[in-house]
Design a protein around this motif. Structure first.
Motif, PDB file in Angstrom:
ATOM      1  N   VAL A   1    -100.255  39.361  47.867  1.00 42.90           N
ATOM      2  CA  VAL A   1     -99.367  40.036  48.641  1.00 42.90           C
ATOM      3  C   VAL A   1     -97.884  39.622  48.698  1.00 42.90           C
ATOM      4  O   VAL A   1     -97.081  39.999  48.473  1.00 42.90           O
ATOM      5  N   ALA A   2     -97.928  38.369  49.007  1.00 44.56           N
ATOM      6  CA  ALA A   2     -96.660  37.729  49.444  1.00 44.56           C
ATOM      7  C   ALA A   2     -95.961  37.858  47.983  1.00 44.56           C
ATOM      8  O   ALA A   2     -94.486  37.519  47.859  1.00 44.56           O
ATOM      9  N   PHE A   3     -96.654  37.696  46.859  1.00 42.20           N
ATOM     10  CA  PHE A   3     -96.010  37.655  45.396  1.00 42.20           C
ATOM     11  C   PHE A   3     -95.136  38.969  45.053  1.00 42.20           C
ATOM     12  O   PHE A   3     -94.122  38.958  44.454  1.00 42.20           O
ATOM     13  N   LEU A   4     -95.819  40.118  45.722  1.00 42.45           N
ATOM     14  CA  LEU A   4     -95.109  41.452  45.286  1.00 42.45           C
ATOM     15  C   LEU A   4     -93.798  41.432  45.536  1.00 42.45           C
ATOM     16  O   LEU A   4     -92.871  41.853  44.534  1.00 42.45           O
ATOM     17  N   PRO A   5     -93.261  41.240  46.574  1.00 43.26           N
ATOM     18  CA  PRO A   5     -91.567  41.345  46.797  1.00 43.26           C
ATOM     19  C   PRO A   5     -90.763  40.425  46.015  1.00 43.26           C
ATOM     20  O   PRO A   5     -89.687  40.584  45.319  1.00 43.26           O
TER      21      PRO A   5
ATOM     22  N   CYS B   1     -88.235  41.199  43.119  1.00 45.93           N
ATOM     23  CA  CYS B   1     -87.081  40.297  43.101  1.00 45.93           C
ATOM     24  C   CYS B   1     -86.391  39.871  41.975  1.00 45.93           C
ATOM     25  O   CYS B   1     -85.188  40.069  41.509  1.00 45.93           O
ATOM     26  N   VAL B   2     -87.476  39.462  41.328  1.00 48.25           N
ATOM     27  CA  VAL B   2     -86.875  38.695  39.897  1.00 48.25           C
ATOM     28  C   VAL B   2     -86.154  39.625  39.014  1.00 48.25           C
ATOM     29  O   VAL B   2     -85.020  39.550  38.335  1.00 48.25           O
ATOM     30  N   ASP B   3     -86.882  40.915  38.872  1.00 50.08           N
ATOM     31  CA  ASP B   3     -86.413  41.678  37.762  1.00 50.08           C
ATOM     32  C   ASP B   3     -85.310  42.651  38.286  1.00 50.08           C
ATOM     33  O   ASP B   3     -84.472  43.106  37.658  1.00 50.08           O
TER      34      ASP B   3
ATOM     35  N   TRP C   1     -82.181  42.891  35.946  1.00 50.32           N
ATOM     36  CA  TRP C   1     -81.481  44.107  35.599  1.00 50.32           C
ATOM     37  C   TRP C   1     -80.469  44.253  36.128  1.00 50.32           C
ATOM     38  O   TRP C   1     -79.213  44.943  35.357  1.00 50.32           O
ATOM     39  N   THR C   2     -79.817  43.726  37.191  1.00 48.67           N
ATOM     40  CA  THR C   2     -78.564  44.033  37.874  1.00 48.67           C
ATOM     41  C   THR C   2     -77.532  43.374  37.041  1.00 48.67           C
ATOM     42  O   THR C   2     -76.323  43.577  36.812  1.00 48.67           O
ATOM     43  N   ILE C   3     -78.139  41.988  36.652  1.00 54.93           N
ATOM     44  CA  ILE C   3     -76.958  41.092  36.007  1.00 54.93           C
ATOM     45  C   ILE C   3     -76.894  41.814  34.732  1.00 54.93           C
ATOM     46  O   ILE C   3     -75.889  41.639  34.208  1.00 54.93           O
ATOM     47  N   PHE C   4     -77.788  42.462  33.907  1.00 51.79           N
ATOM     48  CA  PHE C   4     -77.416  43.037  32.702  1.00 51.79           C
ATOM     49  C   PHE C   4     -77.036  44.454  32.721  1.00 51.79           C
ATOM     50  O   PHE C   4     -76.188  44.797  31.715  1.00 51.79           O
ATOM     51  N   THR C   5     -76.338  44.827  34.020  1.00 56.08           N
ATOM     52  CA  THR C   5     -75.544  45.901  34.077  1.00 56.08           C
ATOM     53  C   THR C   5     -73.921  45.613  33.808  1.00 56.08           C
ATOM     54  O   THR C   5     -73.345  46.475  33.696  1.00 56.08           O
TER      55      THR C   5
ATOM     56  N   HIS D   1     -89.736  32.115  33.854  1.00 54.69           N
ATOM     57  CA  HIS D   1     -89.699  33.584  32.980  1.00 54.69           C
ATOM     58  C   HIS D   1     -88.175  34.110  33.180  1.00 54.69           C
ATOM     59  O   HIS D   1     -88.015  34.667  32.200  1.00 54.69           O
ATOM     60  N   VAL D   2     -87.400  33.513  33.901  1.00 53.39           N
ATOM     61  CA  VAL D   2     -86.223  33.745  33.778  1.00 53.39           C
ATOM     62  C   VAL D   2     -85.419  32.817  32.664  1.00 53.39           C
ATOM     63  O   VAL D   2     -84.849  33.385  31.706  1.00 53.39           O
ATOM     64  N   ALA D   3     -85.613  31.542  32.813  1.00 56.23           N
ATOM     65  CA  ALA D   3     -84.955  30.702  31.684  1.00 56.23           C
ATOM     66  C   ALA D   3     -85.470  31.150  30.118  1.00 56.23           C
ATOM     67  O   ALA D   3     -85.079  30.918  29.236  1.00 56.23           O
ATOM     68  N   ALA D   4     -86.867  31.665  30.512  1.00 56.11           N
ATOM     69  CA  ALA D   4     -87.698  31.664  29.075  1.00 56.11           C
ATOM     70  C   ALA D   4     -87.515  33.277  28.553  1.00 56.11           C
ATOM     71  O   ALA D   4     -88.113  33.660  27.427  1.00 56.11           O
ATOM     72  N   ASN D   5     -86.702  33.950  29.244  1.00 52.57           N
ATOM     73  CA  ASN D   5     -86.458  35.555  29.112  1.00 52.57           C
ATOM     74  C   ASN D   5     -87.573  36.189  29.124  1.00 52.57           C
ATOM     75  O   ASN D   5     -87.912  37.116  27.986  1.00 52.57           O
ATOM     76  N   VAL D   6     -88.769  35.947  29.813  1.00 50.13           N
ATOM     77  CA  VAL D   6     -89.937  36.790  29.966  1.00 50.13           C
ATOM     78  C   VAL D   6     -89.881  37.936  30.951  1.00 50.13           C
ATOM     79  O   VAL D   6     -89.715  37.346  31.978  1.00 50.13           O
TER      80      VAL D   6
END
Ligand code: ZN
Length: 294
Positions: free
Chosen positions: A127-131, A135-137, A141-145, A185-190
């Motif tokens: 459950v704690a994982f969901l937010p 948050c990660v994507d 996605w905001t960075i990509f805009t 997953h950020v560094a490895a672009n997953v």
């Protein structure tokens, strides 16, 4: 049955030669020749790695089940499905009755304290994982805009961490810090939203196979979802196999329907699984007068 090549080519332990450089983050690989499937991880004998090895093997069994599809359909129904298979099995493997069957627990009779402790432990993982996953994507996605510049990448990360997860950094952060880069997953672009999807639908899959296996009865408090163990259930295995064999040859709602009878992603399985903890927490928070949501 796993092909010989799996055992020959996989890496399941950290190389002992001290020379081989290896990214130890677990991964699973489909070599697309119909019998070469591999995992790579540096397994240690811990509870966490027991869950992770089931996660990676879930990918491998998905590869094996759709190996006869045309190459373009040798994917999960959606990426979240691929991430959810092994975790669904791991929910069963880590259940108290299964631990008892393995001899890791002396007795697995329902006992409120033990069951609430167990559900609390799983909730901290699931459950704690969901937010966090969201948050990660949302950040990526905001960075990509292009709406933000590199000097605000890190402050944007912590803005989302506060808004979505309700947490703050333990020390002051600077413009030159890049905390999201510490996430593999950020560094490895997953892409990461697949894990958010997985953590919802793995409970949906689990609820479905537990009903099929006759291990869960929503109307019987003595057969709650978190005590379901599908070990040895041929019916549950066949149901999962039939869904996995589709690969991505049909839109994902059809694959979902094949296994669960529903075409949508639903949170009902997750809510049913944690219901005893939810009831206990509501009561506990009322009694302890803990401020909730600050
Ligand atoms: Zn995975």
């Amino acid at each position: 049955m796993l092909p010989d090549k799996f055992w020959r080519n996989s890496i399941v332990e950290r190389p002992k030669d001290n020379k081989t450089e290896l990214v130890c983050h677990g991964s699973a690989w489909d070599m697309y020749d119909g019998n070469d499937f591999r995992i790579k991880m540096c397994t240690e004998v811990t509870y966490d790695d027991l869950v992770i090895v089931h996660h990676e093997m879930g990918h491998v069994y998905y590869y094996i089940q759709y190996k006869d599809q045309p190459v373009v359909f040798r994917e999960g129904a959606n990426p979240g499905f691929h991430e959810a298979i092994g975790d669904t099995i791991a929910l069963s493997v880590s259940s108290l009755p299964h631990a008892c069957g393995l001899g890791l627990l002396e007795n697995s009779e329902y006992e409120e304290k033990m069951d609430i402790n167990y559900l609390y432990m799983i909730a901290l993982q699931k459950v704690a994982f969901l937010p966090f996953a969201y948050c990660v994507d949302k950040w990526r996605w905001t960075i990509f805009t292009d709406e933000v510049t590199p000097d605000t990448y890190n402050s944007l990360w912590w803005k989302f961490r506060a808004e979505i997860q309700g947490i703050e950094p333990p020390t002051n952060r600077e413009k030159t810090d890049f905390d999201p880069g510490s996430k593999y997953h950020v560094a490895a672009n997953v892409p990461y939203i697949r894990y958010f999807v997985s953590f919802i639908i793995q409970f949906q899959f689990y609820e479905a196979v537990c009903l099929i296996a006759g291990q869960y009865d929503p109307n019987d408090d003595k057969r709650p979802l978190h005590r379901c163990d599908i070990y040895d259930s041929k019916e549950a295995g066949i149901a999962m196999r039939q869904m996995m064999q589709l690969g991505s040859s049909v839109p994902w709602p059809e694959a979902m329907e094949r296994l669960t009878g529903h075409r949508e992603m639903k949170t009902g399985g997750l809510m049913s699984y944690f219901r005893p903890l939810y009831i206990w927490l509501k009561d506990e928070n009322k009694r302890s007068k803990e401020p909730v949501g600050f």
